[in-house]
Design a protein around this motif. Structure first.
Motif, short mmCIF file in Angstrom:
data_model
loop_
_atom_site.label_atom_id
_atom_site.label_comp_id
_atom_site.label_asym_id
_atom_site.label_seq_id
_atom_site.Cartn_x
_atom_site.Cartn_y
_atom_site.Cartn_z
N ALA A 1 -6.83 1.77 -8.04
CA ALA A 1 -6.28 0.95 -6.96
C ALA A 1 -5.13 0.09 -7.47
N LEU A 2 -5.28 -0.49 -8.65
CA LEU A 2 -4.23 -1.32 -9.20
C LEU A 2 -2.96 -0.52 -9.47
N GLU A 3 -3.11 0.69 -9.99
CA GLU A 3 -1.94 1.52 -10.26
C GLU A 3 -1.24 1.90 -8.96
N MET A 4 -2.00 2.21 -7.92
CA MET A 4 -1.40 2.54 -6.64
C MET A 4 -0.66 1.34 -6.05
N ILE A 5 -1.27 0.17 -6.18
CA ILE A 5 -0.62 -1.05 -5.69
C ILE A 5 0.69 -1.29 -6.43
N GLN A 6 0.65 -1.15 -7.75
CA GLN A 6 1.85 -1.40 -8.54
C GLN A 6 2.96 -0.40 -8.21
N ARG A 7 2.61 0.86 -8.03
CA ARG A 7 3.62 1.86 -7.68
C ARG A 7 4.22 1.57 -6.30
N ARG A 8 3.37 1.19 -5.38
CA ARG A 8 3.87 0.85 -4.03
C ARG A 8 4.80 -0.35 -4.09
N ARG A 9 4.46 -1.35 -4.89
CA ARG A 9 5.31 -2.53 -5.00
C ARG A 9 6.65 -2.19 -5.65
N GLU A 10 6.62 -1.31 -6.65
CA GLU A 10 7.89 -0.89 -7.25
C GLU A 10 8.78 -0.22 -6.21
N LYS A 11 8.19 0.67 -5.42
CA LYS A 11 8.97 1.37 -4.39
C LYS A 11 9.49 0.39 -3.35
N ASN A 12 8.65 -0.54 -2.91
CA ASN A 12 9.09 -1.52 -1.92
C ASN A 12 10.27 -2.34 -2.43
N THR A 13 10.22 -2.73 -3.71
CA THR A 13 11.30 -3.52 -4.29
C THR A 13 12.60 -2.72 -4.33
N LEU A 14 12.53 -1.48 -4.82
CA LEU A 14 13.73 -0.65 -4.90
C LEU A 14 14.27 -0.33 -3.51
N ASP A 15 13.39 -0.06 -2.55
CA ASP A 15 13.83 0.22 -1.18
C ASP A 15 14.52 -1.00 -0.58
N ALA A 16 13.98 -2.20 -0.84
CA ALA A 16 14.57 -3.42 -0.30
C ALA A 16 15.95 -3.66 -0.90
N LEU A 17 16.11 -3.40 -2.19
CA LEU A 17 17.43 -3.57 -2.83
C LEU A 17 18.44 -2.58 -2.26
N GLU A 18 18.02 -1.33 -2.07
CA GLU A 18 18.93 -0.35 -1.48
C GLU A 18 19.31 -0.75 -0.06
N ASP A 19 18.36 -1.25 0.70
CA ASP A 19 18.62 -1.72 2.06
C ASP A 19 19.63 -2.87 2.03
N LEU A 20 19.47 -3.78 1.08
CA LEU A 20 20.38 -4.92 0.96
C LEU A 20 21.79 -4.47 0.59
N VAL A 21 21.90 -3.53 -0.34
CA VAL A 21 23.23 -3.04 -0.74
C VAL A 21 23.93 -2.38 0.45
N ARG A 22 23.22 -1.57 1.20
CA ARG A 22 23.82 -0.93 2.38
C ARG A 22 24.24 -1.97 3.41
N TYR A 23 23.41 -2.97 3.60
CA TYR A 23 23.71 -4.01 4.60
C TYR A 23 24.95 -4.81 4.20
N LEU A 24 25.04 -5.19 2.94
CA LEU A 24 26.21 -5.95 2.48
C LEU A 24 27.47 -5.10 2.55
N HIS A 25 27.35 -3.80 2.26
CA HIS A 25 28.50 -2.91 2.37
C HIS A 25 29.02 -2.88 3.81
N GLY A 26 28.10 -2.94 4.78
CA GLY A 26 28.51 -2.92 6.18
C GLY A 26 29.15 -4.23 6.63
N LEU A 27 28.82 -5.34 5.96
CA LEU A 27 29.41 -6.62 6.35
C LEU A 27 30.88 -6.69 6.01
#
Length: 203
Positions: A169-195
């Motif tokens: 369970a801990l490994e699954m949680i950690q992998r999900r958190r890593e993905k969420n962080t990277l997805d959020a950063l990619e979302d932020l980069v795309r959003y700033l590019h559009g501004l």
């Protein structure tokens, strides 16, 4: 292309377009536009003009003369104690760096980039950080209130001697958190590019 020119730590302010060579694929390019922008900082954030909503925030962010900063708090990968200890150094950095016309926003992995709100007042960022100074969640996976992470712990209960959560369970949680962080950063980069194109930084 932004250029920050200093000599002995002091900004050089009398340069012209003729002082620069711009190359692309080793070919010299003609400088079509050149502007000297001076960053002003009165040191009094309370007097800065503020956007009243997200629409006004985005309109101000479109001004190429204002620098944009986004403070990304990686809640999943920072320990609680570290998040507390870094709050004051972060504020010292922002107070020195952010000028009167600059805009700053705060984002975490749990947020969508379109929901960030830019501000010119670093004192409000300080208030926010001060009210949630223990924002780091690393090492607190056993106490997660996230429904998906709770399902992981329910589906993979701990074996005897494993503590409050199983290693699976801990490994699954950690992998999900890593993905969420990277997805959020990619979302932020795309959003700033559009501004806009100019002067953006993610801290």
């Amino acid at each position: 292309v932004d250029v920050f020119v200093t000599k002995n730590g002091v900004p050089v302010e009398d340069l012209t377009a003729d002082d620069f060579d711009v190359l692309e694929d080793n070919a010299r390019q003609k400088v079509e536009a050149f502007e000297h922008i001076k960053i002003q900082n009165s040191g009094v954030p309370e007097t800065r003009v503020e956007p009243r909503n997200v629409r006004e925030s985005n309109q101000m962010a479109a001004d190429p003369r204002a620098r944009l900063f986004v403070l990304f708090l990686d809640t999943y990968h920072v320990h609680m104690t570290a998040s507390h200890n870094v709050t004051r150094p972060l504020m010292n950095l922002l107070n020195r760096m952010v000028g009167d016309e600059d805009l700053i926003a705060v984002m975490s992995p749990e947020m969508a980039a379109r929901d960030i709100m830019f501000t010119r007042r670093t004192d409000r960022i300080a208030q926010m950080l001060g009210s949630s100074r223990w924002w780091g969640q690393r090492g607190q996976e056993n106490f997660s209130d996230d429904p998906t992470e709770q399902q992981y712990m329910n589906c993979y209960p701990p074996q005897q001697g494993e503590g409050g959560a199983s290693s699976i369970a801990l490994e699954m949680i950690q992998r999900r958190r890593e993905k969420n962080t990277l997805d959020a950063l990619e979302d932020l980069v795309r959003y700033l590019h559009g501004l806009r194109e100019e002067r953006k930084a993610i801290l």
